[in-house]
Design a protein around this motif. Structure first.
Motif, PDB file in Angstrom:
ATOM      1  N   ASP A 696       0.842  -1.197   0.000  1.00  0.00           N
ATOM      2  CA  ASP A 696       0.000   0.000   0.000  1.00  0.00           C
ATOM      3  C   ASP A 696       0.879   1.250   0.000  1.00  0.00           C
ATOM      4  N   LYS A 697       0.445   2.251  -0.746  1.00  0.00           N
ATOM      5  CA  LYS A 697       1.092   3.567  -0.788  1.00  0.00           C
ATOM      6  C   LYS A 697       2.540   3.524  -1.285  1.00  0.00           C
ATOM      7  N   VAL A 698       2.806   2.676  -2.285  1.00  0.00           N
ATOM      8  CA  VAL A 698       4.133   2.721  -2.907  1.00  0.00           C
ATOM      9  C   VAL A 698       4.163   3.859  -3.919  1.00  0.00           C
ATOM     10  N   ASN A 699       5.360   4.363  -4.194  1.00  0.00           N
ATOM     11  CA  ASN A 699       5.565   5.347  -5.246  1.00  0.00           C
ATOM     12  C   ASN A 699       5.907   4.593  -6.523  1.00  0.00           C
ATOM     13  N   LEU A 700       5.183   4.889  -7.581  1.00  0.00           N
ATOM     14  CA  LEU A 700       5.357   4.157  -8.834  1.00  0.00           C
ATOM     15  C   LEU A 700       5.557   5.140  -9.973  1.00  0.00           C
ATOM     16  N   LYS A 701       6.624   4.926 -10.741  1.00  0.00           N
ATOM     17  CA  LYS A 701       6.913   5.761 -11.899  1.00  0.00           C
ATOM     18  C   LYS A 701       7.164   4.871 -13.106  1.00  0.00           C
ATOM     19  N   ILE A 702       6.671   5.319 -14.265  1.00  0.00           N
ATOM     20  CA  ILE A 702       6.896   4.598 -15.517  1.00  0.00           C
ATOM     21  C   ILE A 702       7.601   5.540 -16.490  1.00  0.00           C
ATOM     22  N   THR A 703       8.706   5.072 -17.068  1.00  0.00           N
ATOM     23  CA  THR A 703       9.456   5.871 -18.046  1.00  0.00           C
ATOM     24  C   THR A 703       9.673   5.066 -19.311  1.00  0.00           C
ATOM     25  N   ASP A 704       9.939   5.768 -20.403  1.00  0.00           N
ATOM     26  CA  ASP A 704      10.370   5.047 -21.595  1.00  0.00           C
ATOM     27  C   ASP A 704      11.830   4.645 -21.423  1.00  0.00           C
ATOM     28  N   ILE A 705      12.409   3.968 -22.417  1.00  0.00           N
ATOM     29  CA  ILE A 705      13.751   3.422 -22.280  1.00  0.00           C
ATOM     30  C   ILE A 705      14.807   4.513 -22.161  1.00  0.00           C
ATOM     31  N   GLU A 706      14.438   5.746 -22.576  1.00  0.00           N
ATOM     32  CA  GLU A 706      15.368   6.866 -22.483  1.00  0.00           C
ATOM     33  C   GLU A 706      15.215   7.642 -21.184  1.00  0.00           C
ATOM     34  N   GLY A 707      14.285   7.232 -20.338  1.00  0.00           N
ATOM     35  CA  GLY A 707      14.119   7.866 -19.043  1.00  0.00           C
ATOM     36  C   GLY A 707      13.077   8.955 -18.987  1.00  0.00           C
ATOM     37  N   ASN A 708      12.314   9.133 -20.052  1.00  0.00           N
ATOM     38  CA  ASN A 708      11.259  10.149 -20.048  1.00  0.00           C
ATOM     39  C   ASN A 708      10.047   9.638 -19.254  1.00  0.00           C
ATOM     40  N   LEU A 709       9.618  10.414 -18.272  1.00  0.00           N
ATOM     41  CA  LEU A 709       8.510  10.013 -17.414  1.00  0.00           C
ATOM     42  C   LEU A 709       7.187  10.088 -18.168  1.00  0.00           C
ATOM     43  N   VAL A 710       6.400   8.997 -18.130  1.00  0.00           N
ATOM     44  CA  VAL A 710       5.095   8.988 -18.796  1.00  0.00           C
ATOM     45  C   VAL A 710       3.940   8.750 -17.818  1.00  0.00           C
ATOM     46  N   PHE A 711       4.252   8.293 -16.605  1.00  0.00           N
ATOM     47  CA  PHE A 711       3.179   8.022 -15.644  1.00  0.00           C
ATOM     48  C   PHE A 711       3.769   7.998 -14.243  1.00  0.00           C
TER      49      PHE A 711
END
Length: 758
Positions: A696-711
């Motif tokens: 619960d309450k984890v921090n989640l980040k999604i990036t493309d392979i170049e490191g650009n944040l998308v979510f």
């Protein structure tokens, strides 16, 4: 997403709703209403569903609300020579399943026939020369098989009024109609004016159950318990029956007569081939019968469909799919490894229904099983289910008439009531006309963190009971705090982290009680903000708010901790903004159940209006499910339950149980089992990506392979959904994406990869 309130009629275009694999059905195939055959297939209906079985290869197919078959109440079925399956309903609805499996709903009779709604029942289908003659409560409707459209309708009462037609048949170019009150009528089939009642004449003025064409002769069943064949206008008896007759039908080379407790099968010479009075070990009455390939198929009211050879040798084989005991599901509970369903219940005033059907259990590996009512023959109106957290082999189930049923390992059964729980235990209500009358009515089962099991007891002064973890009982007198305690009835109960019990009542709103604070009690009624004294349910959320489901709307207590320091609590409503209009959430609606999911969002069941899934504060509608826009078989959802591990949300309705695979799961203890699905995401997939197994309450980040944040988000519960867009603006391109997950204190971290293919 646009917020949608209850009084807007909409269909939510959610992506996940369109995916049928997000839904599962848990239907019963025991309560048969009709049986028919065609070629090598047996087809049987229940009130709410259909199944077919190929007799040669055993292939079994079910048709339920999951695949768009949503009947009102099925009364009769028929499969045509063109392989269309016709399903007739009590309200006049006709559902047609095409050979390709697609479903057509024909509400023409409901919408267009000018008779009262309760006079549109479909009694029978008969096919002749490319047309289906539909016998109904008002007359005869003709459907053209070539386009499945209605050609015309005949009202054949003696003065042109509607007339209950039980069955039709064609013989020697004349159409015959068996009516309930005006005998058998007939008319020339080639007459272009059949819609004119004066064209119909009385063939026989008696009272008949059915009439069929068999082996080039007319054969009928009369209400005088005699079977006749017609020679011209003269009747000749060939058989008798001793039970209430239901239907006469032909199939293959046989004539089949169906009665409540008797089935007769005749050959083409009208000689009796088989006679069935009962099915050994299954005391039941018959509801359908037909033949195929020298076998008789029998539908029963509670035990499904049986196959037996012709002539009968007392060998019966069940062919129904496995499922719960019946579709009516009152309460549902996900235990450690099973799903439990009770089929009893009570009405709005908590009057028991006295049903006694046993208990249905489901396990993924072993399927459905039942705990037979013979194990507790006197226990009726089974409702709320609780698994003992201290001993998971123990289950407790409330009987709203007989007491508390204790089940150990599904093999040992003990009824706890006023006779064996001591002076501080359960009590029977007092019934003045008969002081010896016994009716013990517990409800609201819930277990506290010490393992004590709390419950309410209706119609007594000591309305709050507890079965201590050491086996002792204790009672608490509520009569000095609530009005007319010996007439009070209770809904469910919640226990907060302070040990305060929050009880829904019928006459006194919400009663809050805590024995640890000198038996402190607070009553929250209409004077404290409730729209009505009848509270149907309460639910505690993860922020310490109490959600109150009322007979006339929704209220909340903002902080249950206030009970400890205050002597009066006020309930408030939730106001949402719909465009420029501010509205109260669920204004004046009857709320039947509230369930708080792993993300602190709420599932809310509204009487006869389906289910809402709203955000944690109620400001956003996440899902709205009704019979019209989802696989719900009924808008009357009686109970909601969630498997907090898988996120599966179960809806128990009066017409069957279904589930929706949600994404609100309970948070894990660590990130060891975090996973992503589907992976890869293929071009044809239109749903969301789910990252599950989270804390619960984890921090989640999604990036493309170049490191650009998308979510980026913080999880609520154990699952996060990603719609594969860059912050909701546009779909991300094909490629590999990195998912970085870390706990709130950064003590737990993990990285996952997902491939997206456009």
């Amino acid at each position: 997403m646009k917020k949608i309130t209850l009084f807007l009629i909409v269909v939510l275009p959610t992506i996940i709703l369109a995916q049928q694999n997000a839904w599962k059905g848990y239907f019963s195939y025991n309560e048969i209403t009709d049986v028919t055959t065609n070629e090598n297939k047996v087809i049987a209906s229940t009130k709410n569903s259909l199944f077919s079985k190929e007799t040669t290869i055993g292939n079994l197919v079910t048709f339920t609300s999951i695949n768009e078959v949503k009947p009102a109440t099925i009364t009769t079925i028929y499969q045509s020579s063109t392989q269309h399956t016709f399903i007739g309903n009590e309200n006049g609805l006709i559902i047609i399943i095409k050979p390709d499996g697609s479903v057509v709903n024909k509400p023409d009779i409901i919408l267009e026939v000018p008779v009262p709604p309760n006079k549109k029942k479909i009694n029978d289908f008969y096919e002749y020369n490319g047309k289906i003659y539909v016998a109904t409560q008002y007359g005869i409707t003709v459907i053209n098989l070539s386009n499945l459209e209605i050609d015309e309708t005949y009202y054949i009462g003696s003065a042109g009024e509607s007339l209950d037609v039980l069955q039709t048949t064609v013989f020697n170019n004349e159409i015959y109609a068996v009516t309930r009150t005006q005998g058998i009528k007939k008319a020339l089939l080639s007459n272009p004016f059949l819609y004119d009642y004066s064209q119909w004449t009385v063939f026989d003025g008696g009272f008949w159950i059915g009439l069929v064409t068999f082996n080039n002769q007319l054969v009928g069943a009369n209400t005088n318990s005699i079977l006749y064949k017609f020679i011209g206008n003269t009747t000749q008896q060939f058989g008798t029956f001793g039970s209430t007759g239901i239907k006469l039908k032909t199939s293959a080379n046989y004539l089949v007569f169906l009665a409540n407790y008797q089935i007769q099968v005749y050959n083409q010479n009208l000689s009796l081939e088989s006679l069935v009075y009962n099915i050994p070990d299954y005391p039941d009455y018959f509801t359908g019968a037909t033949t195929l390939n020298n076998k008789l198929y029998i539908g029963t009211s509670k035990n499904g469909v049986f196959e037996t050879p012709i002539p009968n040798t007392n060998t019966f084989t069940s062919i129904s799919p496995n499922g719960p005991i019946q579709d009516y599901s009152f309460r549902i509970k996900k235990t450690t490894d099973e799903l439990w369903i009770t089929h009893g219940g009570f009405d709005r005033t908590y009057t028991p229904d006295y049903k006694h059907e046993g208990i249905s259990t489901y396990q993924v590996n072993s399927g459905w099983n039942k705990i037979a009512k013979e194990n507790f023959p006197d226990v009726v109106s089974l409702g709320t289910i609780l698994e003992n957290n201290l001993n998971k082999k123990q289950k407790f189930i409330c009987s709203n008439h007989k007491g508390l049923l204790k089940i150990v390992d599904k093999t040992a059964f003990t009824l706890l009531d006023q006779t064996n729980t001591g002076a501080n235990g359960l009590e029977s209500l007092y019934y003045a006309p008969d002081p010896n009358y016994k009716s013990t009515r517990p409800n609201s089962l819930i277990q506290d963190k010490e393992g004590n099991i709390w419950m309410t007891n209706a119609y007594v002064n000591k309305g709050l009971k507890v079965l201590r973890s050491n086996g002792s009982w204790q009672s608490y007198d509520l009569s000095s705090l609530i009005q007319d305690a010996t007439n009070e009835r209770y809904g469910n109960m919640e226990i907060d982290k302070n040990g305060t019990k929050w009880m829904a009542t019928f006459f006194n709103g919400v009663v809050a009680f805590n024995e640890k604070y000198n038996n402190k009690t607070i009553v929250i009624n209409t004077s404290q903000g409730l729209p009505d004294s009848d509270v149907r349910c309460v639910a505690l959320d993860k922020k310490g708010q109490l959600w109150i489901g009322n007979y006339k709307g929704l209220r909340i207590i903002n902080n249950v901790d206030r009970f400890l320091s205050e002597n009066e609590l006020t309930a408030t409503n939730i106001v949402i903004q719909e465009g420029d209009l501010a509205q109260e959430l669920f204004y004046q609606q009857t709320i039947q159940d509230i369930y708080v999911d792993g993300s602190n969002n709420k599932w809310v069941s509204i009487a006869d209006a389906g289910v809402f899934h709203v955000s944690s504060n109620g400001q956003r509608t996440l899902h709205r499910f009704t019979k019209e826009n989802s696989p719900l078989p009924s808008n009357n959802v009686l109970d909601i339950e969630i498997d907090e591990v898988s996120g599966e949300v179960f809806f128990a309705t009066d017409k069957g149980t279904v589930s929706f695979l949600g994404s609100s799961t309970k948070g894990s203890d660590n990130l060891e089992n975090a996973y992503v699905y589907p992976n890869p995401v293929r071009p044809e997939y239109t749903g969301t990506v789910k990252i599950a197994g989270l804390m619960d309450k984890v921090n989640l980040k999604i990036t493309d392979i170049e490191g650009n944040l998308v979510f980026e988000t913080t999880s609520q519960g154990g699952t996060v959904e990603w719609d594969t867009t860059a912050f909701g603006k546009y779909k991300v391109a094909s490629g590999v994406y990195m998912i970085f997950i870390s706990s709130n204190d950064a003590a737990e971290t993990t990285v996952k990869k997902i491939m997206i293919i456009r």
